[in-house]
Design a protein around this motif. Sequence first.
Motif, PDB file in Angstrom:
ATOM      1  N   GLU A   1     122.525   1.840  -5.628  1.00  0.00           N
ATOM      2  CA  GLU A   1     122.501   0.500  -6.214  1.00  0.00           C
ATOM      3  C   GLU A   1     122.043   0.547  -7.663  1.00  0.00           C
ATOM      4  O   GLU A   1     122.603  -0.138  -8.523  1.00  0.00           O
ATOM      5  CB  GLU A   1     121.583  -0.416  -5.404  1.00  0.00           C
ATOM      6  CG  GLU A   1     122.151  -0.795  -4.062  1.00  0.00           C
ATOM      7  CD  GLU A   1     121.144  -1.492  -3.161  1.00  0.00           C
ATOM      8  OE1 GLU A   1     119.955  -1.630  -3.557  1.00  0.00           O
ATOM      9  OE2 GLU A   1     121.538  -1.890  -2.056  1.00  0.00           O
TER      10      GLU A   1
ATOM     11  N   LYS B   1     117.794   4.828   3.413  1.00  0.00           N
ATOM     12  CA  LYS B   1     117.486   3.645   2.620  1.00  0.00           C
ATOM     13  C   LYS B   1     117.257   4.017   1.163  1.00  0.00           C
ATOM     14  O   LYS B   1     117.693   3.307   0.257  1.00  0.00           O
ATOM     15  CB  LYS B   1     116.266   2.920   3.187  1.00  0.00           C
ATOM     16  CG  LYS B   1     116.538   2.287   4.542  1.00  0.00           C
ATOM     17  CD  LYS B   1     115.469   1.310   4.951  1.00  0.00           C
ATOM     18  CE  LYS B   1     114.272   1.982   5.555  1.00  0.00           C
ATOM     19  NZ  LYS B   1     113.299   1.033   6.103  1.00  0.00           N
TER      20      LYS B   1
ATOM     21  N   LEU C   1     128.845   1.585  -2.176  1.00  0.00           N
ATOM     22  CA  LEU C   1     127.730   0.828  -1.610  1.00  0.00           C
ATOM     23  C   LEU C   1     128.099   0.327  -0.218  1.00  0.00           C
ATOM     24  O   LEU C   1     129.266   0.097   0.081  1.00  0.00           O
ATOM     25  CB  LEU C   1     127.388  -0.362  -2.498  1.00  0.00           C
ATOM     26  CG  LEU C   1     126.812  -0.057  -3.868  1.00  0.00           C
ATOM     27  CD1 LEU C   1     126.591  -1.352  -4.626  1.00  0.00           C
ATOM     28  CD2 LEU C   1     125.518   0.699  -3.755  1.00  0.00           C
ATOM     29  N   HIS C   2     127.096   0.138   0.602  1.00  0.00           N
ATOM     30  CA  HIS C   2     127.310  -0.398   1.938  1.00  0.00           C
ATOM     31  C   HIS C   2     126.268  -1.484   2.175  1.00  0.00           C
ATOM     32  O   HIS C   2     125.092  -1.299   1.824  1.00  0.00           O
ATOM     33  CB  HIS C   2     127.149   0.716   2.984  1.00  0.00           C
ATOM     34  CG  HIS C   2     127.721   0.360   4.321  1.00  0.00           C
ATOM     35  ND1 HIS C   2     127.063  -0.453   5.202  1.00  0.00           N
ATOM     36  CD2 HIS C   2     128.888   0.685   4.911  1.00  0.00           C
ATOM     37  CE1 HIS C   2     127.803  -0.591   6.301  1.00  0.00           C
ATOM     38  NE2 HIS C   2     128.922   0.084   6.140  1.00  0.00           N
TER      39      HIS C   2
ATOM     40  N   GLN D   1     120.564   4.653  -0.544  1.00  0.00           N
ATOM     41  CA  GLN D   1     121.236   3.384  -0.847  1.00  0.00           C
ATOM     42  C   GLN D   1     120.639   2.747  -2.102  1.00  0.00           C
ATOM     43  O   GLN D   1     121.376   2.247  -2.957  1.00  0.00           O
ATOM     44  CB  GLN D   1     121.126   2.440   0.350  1.00  0.00           C
ATOM     45  CG  GLN D   1     121.746   1.086   0.134  1.00  0.00           C
ATOM     46  CD  GLN D   1     123.255   1.103   0.119  1.00  0.00           C
ATOM     47  OE1 GLN D   1     123.900   2.125   0.345  1.00  0.00           O
ATOM     48  NE2 GLN D   1     123.830  -0.033  -0.175  1.00  0.00           N
TER      49      GLN D   1
ATOM     50  N   ARG E   1     123.453  -3.348   3.770  1.00  0.00           N
ATOM     51  CA  ARG E   1     122.408  -2.958   4.713  1.00  0.00           C
ATOM     52  C   ARG E   1     121.362  -4.065   4.794  1.00  0.00           C
ATOM     53  O   ARG E   1     121.115  -4.770   3.816  1.00  0.00           O
ATOM     54  CB  ARG E   1     121.713  -1.674   4.264  1.00  0.00           C
ATOM     55  CG  ARG E   1     122.555  -0.450   4.440  1.00  0.00           C
ATOM     56  CD  ARG E   1     121.759   0.810   4.141  1.00  0.00           C
ATOM     57  NE  ARG E   1     122.563   1.969   4.462  1.00  0.00           N
ATOM     58  CZ  ARG E   1     122.608   2.537   5.655  1.00  0.00           C
ATOM     59  NH1 ARG E   1     121.874   2.069   6.634  1.00  0.00           N
ATOM     60  NH2 ARG E   1     123.375   3.568   5.876  1.00  0.00           N
TER      61      ARG E   1
END
Length: 89
Positions: A14, A7, A48-49, A10, A51
């Motif tokens: 971002e 997390k 990016l993914h 990520q 989530r």
Amino acid sequence: MAKESVKARQRKREAMVAKFAEKRAQLKAEGDYAALDKLPKNASPVRLHNRCQLTGRPKGYMRQFGICRNMFRDMALAGKIPGVRKASW
């Protein structure tokens, strides 16, 4: 529940995408791909993914709500999402 490190990674991506967004757009418009290639890899929005905001789960993501299907179901049944209720017929 995703690991905290995943997390955090990520969130870091971002932030980097947001930081370099304007510069990337300018370089793309100019067609300067050599300079674009020198930017950090994580500055690319492709990395990016989606989530879940609550659990960090990468699969079953519902774009409209920003959460995964499991959390959506729990919150909908608890009445925490306005305008959503369980269908029954």
